[in-house]
Design a protein around this motif. Structure first.
Motif, PDB file in Angstrom:
ATOM      1  N   ASP A 142       0.832  -1.210   0.000  1.00 45.99           N
ATOM      2  CA  ASP A 142       0.000   0.000   0.000  1.00 45.99           C
ATOM      3  C   ASP A 142       0.860   1.250   0.000  1.00 45.99           C
ATOM      4  N   ALA A 143       1.905   1.218   0.808  1.00 43.97           N
ATOM      5  CA  ALA A 143       2.777   2.394   0.883  1.00 43.97           C
ATOM      6  C   ALA A 143       3.467   2.631  -0.457  1.00 43.97           C
ATOM      7  N   LEU A 144       3.943   1.565  -1.094  1.00 45.10           N
ATOM      8  CA  LEU A 144       4.622   1.710  -2.386  1.00 45.10           C
ATOM      9  C   LEU A 144       3.662   2.278  -3.428  1.00 45.10           C
ATOM     10  N   ALA A 145       2.430   1.795  -3.383  1.00 45.85           N
ATOM     11  CA  ALA A 145       1.448   2.258  -4.358  1.00 45.85           C
ATOM     12  C   ALA A 145       1.091   3.717  -4.099  1.00 45.85           C
ATOM     13  N   LEU A 146       0.859   4.017  -2.842  1.00 48.15           N
ATOM     14  CA  LEU A 146       0.376   5.348  -2.479  1.00 48.15           C
ATOM     15  C   LEU A 146       1.461   6.404  -2.608  1.00 48.15           C
ATOM     16  N   GLN A 147       2.647   6.063  -2.116  1.00 48.31           N
ATOM     17  CA  GLN A 147       3.709   7.063  -2.071  1.00 48.31           C
ATOM     18  C   GLN A 147       4.458   7.194  -3.385  1.00 48.31           C
ATOM     19  N   LEU A 148       4.653   6.067  -4.080  1.00 46.61           N
ATOM     20  CA  LEU A 148       5.537   6.106  -5.250  1.00 46.61           C
ATOM     21  C   LEU A 148       4.865   5.600  -6.521  1.00 46.61           C
ATOM     22  N   GLU A 149       3.588   5.268  -6.418  1.00 45.20           N
ATOM     23  CA  GLU A 149       2.869   4.736  -7.571  1.00 45.20           C
ATOM     24  C   GLU A 149       3.520   3.489  -8.148  1.00 45.20           C
ATOM     25  N   LEU A 150       4.047   2.669  -7.262  1.00 45.67           N
ATOM     26  CA  LEU A 150       4.621   1.404  -7.704  1.00 45.67           C
ATOM     27  C   LEU A 150       3.613   0.310  -7.376  1.00 45.67           C
ATOM     28  N   HIS A 151       3.119  -0.350  -8.421  1.00 50.39           N
ATOM     29  CA  HIS A 151       2.029  -1.298  -8.218  1.00 50.39           C
ATOM     30  C   HIS A 151       2.440  -2.743  -8.469  1.00 50.39           C
ATOM     31  N   THR A 152       3.309  -2.950  -9.437  1.00 47.39           N
ATOM     32  CA  THR A 152       3.668  -4.317  -9.790  1.00 47.39           C
ATOM     33  C   THR A 152       5.132  -4.572  -9.480  1.00 47.39           C
ATOM     34  N   VAL A 153       5.500  -5.845  -9.582  1.00 49.45           N
ATOM     35  CA  VAL A 153       6.896  -6.238  -9.410  1.00 49.45           C
ATOM     36  C   VAL A 153       7.764  -5.465 -10.397  1.00 49.45           C
ATOM     37  N   GLY A 154       7.266  -5.340 -11.632  1.00 57.07           N
ATOM     38  CA  GLY A 154       8.022  -4.607 -12.653  1.00 57.07           C
ATOM     39  C   GLY A 154       8.242  -3.158 -12.254  1.00 57.07           C
ATOM     40  N   ASP A 155       7.180  -2.526 -11.711  1.00 57.68           N
ATOM     41  CA  ASP A 155       7.320  -1.129 -11.273  1.00 57.68           C
ATOM     42  C   ASP A 155       8.418  -1.011 -10.228  1.00 57.68           C
ATOM     43  N   LEU A 156       8.420  -1.943  -9.286  1.00 63.28           N
ATOM     44  CA  LEU A 156       9.363  -1.830  -8.175  1.00 63.28           C
ATOM     45  C   LEU A 156      10.799  -2.097  -8.628  1.00 63.28           C
ATOM     46  N   VAL A 157      10.990  -3.131  -9.453  1.00 60.46           N
ATOM     47  CA  VAL A 157      12.379  -3.412  -9.838  1.00 60.46           C
ATOM     48  C   VAL A 157      12.905  -2.346 -10.801  1.00 60.46           C
ATOM     49  N   ARG A 158      12.010  -1.553 -11.352  1.00 65.11           N
ATOM     50  CA  ARG A 158      12.484  -0.442 -12.186  1.00 65.11           C
ATOM     51  C   ARG A 158      12.548   0.878 -11.409  1.00 65.11           C
ATOM     52  N   HIS A 159      12.344   0.778 -10.116  1.00 67.40           N
ATOM     53  CA  HIS A 159      12.591   1.937  -9.260  1.00 67.40           C
ATOM     54  C   HIS A 159      14.045   1.795  -8.824  1.00 67.40           C
ATOM     55  N   TYR A 160      14.944   2.406  -9.591  1.00 64.14           N
ATOM     56  CA  TYR A 160      16.364   2.143  -9.406  1.00 64.14           C
ATOM     57  C   TYR A 160      16.956   2.994  -8.287  1.00 64.14           C
ATOM     58  N   PRO A 161      18.050   2.507  -7.687  1.00 65.69           N
ATOM     59  CA  PRO A 161      18.717   3.317  -6.660  1.00 65.69           C
ATOM     60  C   PRO A 161      19.183   4.641  -7.244  1.00 65.69           C
ATOM     61  N   ARG A 162      19.128   5.653  -6.410  1.00 64.67           N
ATOM     62  CA  ARG A 162      19.572   6.973  -6.832  1.00 64.67           C
ATOM     63  C   ARG A 162      21.101   7.034  -6.789  1.00 64.67           C
ATOM     64  N   ARG A 163      21.655   6.384  -5.768  1.00 63.90           N
ATOM     65  CA  ARG A 163      23.107   6.316  -5.666  1.00 63.90           C
ATOM     66  C   ARG A 163      23.465   5.140  -4.776  1.00 63.90           C
ATOM     67  N   TYR A 164      24.763   4.901  -4.651  1.00 61.70           N
ATOM     68  CA  TYR A 164      25.230   3.803  -3.824  1.00 61.70           C
ATOM     69  C   TYR A 164      26.236   4.348  -2.820  1.00 61.70           C
ATOM     70  N   VAL A 165      26.221   3.760  -1.654  1.00 62.76           N
ATOM     71  CA  VAL A 165      27.268   4.108  -0.706  1.00 62.76           C
ATOM     72  C   VAL A 165      28.276   2.973  -0.731  1.00 62.76           C
ATOM     73  N   ASP A 166      29.498   3.324  -1.058  1.00 66.37           N
ATOM     74  CA  ASP A 166      30.562   2.341  -1.179  1.00 66.37           C
ATOM     75  C   ASP A 166      31.155   2.137   0.210  1.00 66.37           C
ATOM     76  N   ARG A 167      30.958   0.933   0.730  1.00 66.98           N
ATOM     77  CA  ARG A 167      31.415   0.703   2.106  1.00 66.98           C
ATOM     78  C   ARG A 167      32.923   0.801   2.223  1.00 66.98           C
ATOM     79  N   GLY A 168      33.594   0.583   1.092  1.00 64.54           N
ATOM     80  CA  GLY A 168      35.051   0.721   1.103  1.00 64.54           C
ATOM     81  C   GLY A 168      35.489   2.168   1.295  1.00 64.54           C
ATOM     82  N   LYS A 169      34.579   3.087   1.038  1.00 66.96           N
ATOM     83  CA  LYS A 169      34.970   4.500   1.102  1.00 66.96           C
ATOM     84  C   LYS A 169      34.400   5.210   2.329  1.00 66.96           C
ATOM     85  N   LEU A 170      33.989   4.437   3.311  1.00 68.96           N
ATOM     86  CA  LEU A 170      33.463   5.052   4.516  1.00 68.96           C
ATOM     87  C   LEU A 170      34.588   5.670   5.328  1.00 68.96           C
TER      88      LEU A 170
END
Ligand code: ADP
Ligand code: MG
Length: 739
Positions: free
Chosen positions: A27-55
């Motif tokens: 419900d939260a995914l649908a309401l907040q981000l309009e993600l309804h299906t598995v396809g919608d969610l897996v195409r909601h890509y990360p904005r960035r990555y935190v490289d643990r090696g660079k902490l």
């Protein structure tokens, strides 16, 4: 969706999220981000990555740096804030090496239930000092779970206030755990040749990369999907369009066109001849021409259009010339009449033996005039109908429309062009003209349904334009000099435009944007974030009277904006053309096409409010005659600001291509790509017109090839689905129906 493929035992991209992530999360995914299906969610890509090696270790932090640390919460205390309402959460965190750091959160009550002693999390923010101790003020944070510890990258998702990145990450992981590898839409030969990962692998790797190379490869592959979606959509559209029949209009010797060429007062440039030949050949074919002519301001596009229209007239058919504004439409009608002379006076005394008739048709003609114009159009008596774009959209009936010329159409989507082509079986030829140089990738996407011709040189005898930024913030006295310069131009026998971003108070209503102006509403240059509480932009109706009584006292001033009654607009423009006015205070209604060679100066007030291409266009209004032009860009923006950078760029080059590219960099690309898409949700997430030029170019070639061999994409249902994702089902159905 295939119902028996999304039963409980089989999870594919169409499956619903509820059974996998639970009702609350779904419900939260649908309401907040309009993600309804598995396809919608897996195409909601990360904005960035935190490289643990660079902490960073807390011990190694330095003031002012932007740091990300992994640490455990030692203490978290809610406190009243001194100056504000609400509670502050004071937190002490500690890293593996035992070093401690203070963090302060201003929305204490909102985060207190998450940030509790024992929580391990990432904290990211700028390192500051408070009470002689280092601290992170209101850092971003991401709770870590046990299984995060072993992963080299932490994916950070576009989130909303109510749905955190790590909650999204958890859902994505749950989905990836059960998702069967989806069928790959890209044909194996293409994947192999371009070295692309399979879709399933790419989707997993973009969310959960093991190495930096992983997510680059994954993104690259997913960019390809989007590029192919766009290019296939365009190739299908092109195919559907060129398969329609169109009236063949081959050149006729001894016709109007020959007579016109004979009386042309100048020789065509080599470019005009070459483009003219391409257009002539297109018109001769029994399928619609779809050609875009780009040529910088003043390159001489009108004569190309007119010659094309005459070729069509010579075949007994009508041509329509559409301009973005009424001002430009009536100017076109006037100048075509002048250029054609007796050749354009069919039905009048003194007409040439073989002549055509030019009819002006705009939305604001009086009833009688409009009826007459419509009648001429419907009866076929009007060989050339000049009007605004609204003209054809209003379904005006033509007796036999052979050609539509769209002038100065730099903000015109694929869909509008389709509307102009009409729904009938037969389509008219179409010639689109733009003075905004188009970067290659934009040409391949937004204009990907068109063939492109370029006019590279300007006719001889053009005068240079000197552009100067007038920075009132540092040099307030320069304002005087602006008006002195205007007077100098006028005493030299020339004329000047003064452009304001706003119309002003019309009939008790403050008109902020001139809806008649071609770029209204898209003032992409405006950066409201910069500076605080800016005064409203200068308005024609305020500036003109002030100048008339003050700095420009004694000069003949006219005003022009889209809110004037049409006949008044016309009268003002004519008076300016006849040099009965020295100065025209106007909105961007004069931005495109207006051609008064005696105008040598243009002053653009609040220049920072305009986009780059707009400024370049406006500047193109001067330097059209033999005297050199001067363009003054007046701004109050501070020296160090992106607005000033833009203005300096315009002052620094007259190369329209360079400016167009810069414009693309500054403008939200989505605005540009939006023109290729329809429907609410964009299928394009990663594709960038700036960064993916090579991929877009290659995809265009593959797409053309695939569609040429298989115009229904029958052998490639995956690709057909990709097109649907890009442009929406409805539109896809529309092309596929046509083939
Ligand atoms: P744009 O490409 O900006 O629409 P126009 O078609 O308005 O430019 O042309 C600008 C001016 O140049 C017009 O006054 C036109 O008559 C003139 N012109 C066009 N072609 C030539 C040429 N080959 N030689 C000289 N003048 C030309
Ligand atoms: Mg023009």
């Amino acid at each position: 969706m295939n119902p028996d493929r999304s039963d409980a035992g089989h999870i594919d991209l169409d499956s619903a999220l509820v059974p996998i992530v639970g009702k609350k999360a779904a419900d939260a995914l649908a309401l907040q981000l309009e993600l309804h299906t598995v396809g919608d969610l897996v195409r909601h890509y990360p904005r960035r990555y935190v490289d643990r090696g660079k902490l960073t270790d807390i011990g190694g932090l330095e003031i002012g740096e932007h740091a990300t640390v992994v640490a455990q919460v030692e203490k978290a205390t809610l406190r009243d804030m001194r100056a504000r309402r609400g509670k502050l959460l004071a937190v002490v965190i500690r890293d593996e090496k035992g070093a401690q750091l203070d963090c302060t959160f201003f929305n204490g009550h909102k985060v207190a239930h998450v940030i509790q002693p024992g929580l391990r999390a990432l904290f990211a923010g700028k390192v500051g000092v408070f009470n002689h101790k280092l601290q992170l003020t209101h850092p971003q944070f991401e709770p870590l779970r046990e299984d995060d510890e072993i992963r080299p990258f932490i994916s950070v998702y576009p989130a909303t206030g109510k749905l955190n990145s790590w909650e999204i990450a958890r859902c994505v992981r749950q989905v990836l755990d059960v998702l069967d590898d989806p069928t790959d839409p890209l044909p194996p030969f293409l994947r192999q040749r371009e070295g692309l990962a399979e879709l399933g692998r790419a989707l997993r790797r973009i969310h959960v990369p093991e190495t930096e190379g992983d997510y680059h490869a994954a993104r690259n592959r997913l960019v390809w999907d989007e590029a192919m979606g766009v290019q296939l959509a365009l190739a299908l559209r092109r195919h559907a369009t060129v398969s329609r029949p169109a009236p063949a209009c081959p050149p006729q010797t001894g016709g109007l066109l020959d007579a016109f060429d004979a009386r042309l007062p100048f020789t065509l440039t080599a470019g005009q001849q070459a483009v003219g030949a391409e257009v002539a050949a297109d018109l001769a074919r029994p399928h619609p021409m779809n050609r875009l002519v780009q040529g910088d301001v003043g390159a001489g596009k009108t004569v190309i259009a007119l010659r094309a229209m005459l070729q069509v007239n010579d075949n007994g058919r009508q041509a329509a010339l559409l301009a973005p504004t009424e001002v430009l439409a009536s100017q076109h009608a006037r100048s075509l009449r002048v250029m054609l002379g007796p050749l354009g006076q069919a039905g009048e005394l003194g007409a040439a033996e073989r002549a055509t008739k030019i009819t002006l048709l705009t939305g604001s003609l009086g009833t009688a005039a409009r009826r007459k114009a419509l009648l001429d159009t419907q009866s076929g008596e009007a060989g050339i109908v000049v009007g605004t774009h609204a003209l054809i959209q209003d379904h005006v009936g033509f007796a036999d429309l052979g050609l539509v010329v769209v002038d100065e159409q730099h903000r015109f989507g694929v869909e509008q062009r389709d509307a102009l082509r009409g729904r009938g079986e037969r389509a008219p030829h179409m010639l689109v003209m733009t003075a905004t140089p188009i970067p290659r990738t934009v040409a391949m996407t937004v204009y990907g349904d068109l063939e492109i011709s370029s006019l590279r040189e300007l006719p001889d005898g053009r005068s240079p334009i000197a552009t100067t930024v007038v920075p009132l913030a540092e040099k307030p006295t320069w304002f005087e000099r602006v008006w002195r310069r205007v007077r100098e131009e006028v005493s030299g026998g020339h004329q000047v435009y003064i452009v304001c971003p706003r119309v002003g108070d019309v009939g008790g209503k403050d008109t902020v944007v001139d809806t008649e102006a071609p770029d209204s509403g898209a003032d992409s240059g405006v950066d409201p974030g910069e500076g605080t509480a800016r005064r409203p932009p200068l308005a024609v109706l305020d500036v003109a009277p002030r100048l008339a009584e003050g700095a420009l006292d004694g000069l003949r001033l006219g005003i022009l904006h889209g809110k004037l009654p049409p006949d008044e607009k016309d009268a003002v423009m004519r008076a300016f053309e006849r040099a009965e006015l020295d100065v025209l205070v106007a909105t961007t209604v004069i931005e495109v096409g207006v051609d008064v060679p005696n105008a040598t100066g243009i002053v653009i007030l609040d220049a920072d409010r305009f986009g780059l291409s707009q400024l370049h266009q406006l500047r193109g209004r001067v330097g059209r005659g033999s005297a050199p032009g001067v363009c003054l860009l007046v701004t109050e923006m501070p020296e160090v600001s992106s607005a000033r950078e833009r203005l300096d760029a315009v002052a620094g080059t007259t190369d329209g291509f360079a400016l167009a590219r810069l414009d693309l960099e500054l403008r939200r690309e989505g605005d540009v790509l939006g023109a290729v898409q329809s429907g609410r949700r964009s299928g394009l997430r990663l594709l960038s017109l700036l960064r993916h030029e090579e991929i877009i170019a290659k995809a265009q070639v593959y797409a053309a090839d695939l569609v040429a061999h298989d115009p229904g994409l029958q052998a490639h249902p995956g690709l057909a689905a990709l097109v649907a994702e890009t442009v929406g089902d409805e539109e896809r159905a529309a092309y596929l129906d046509k083939v």
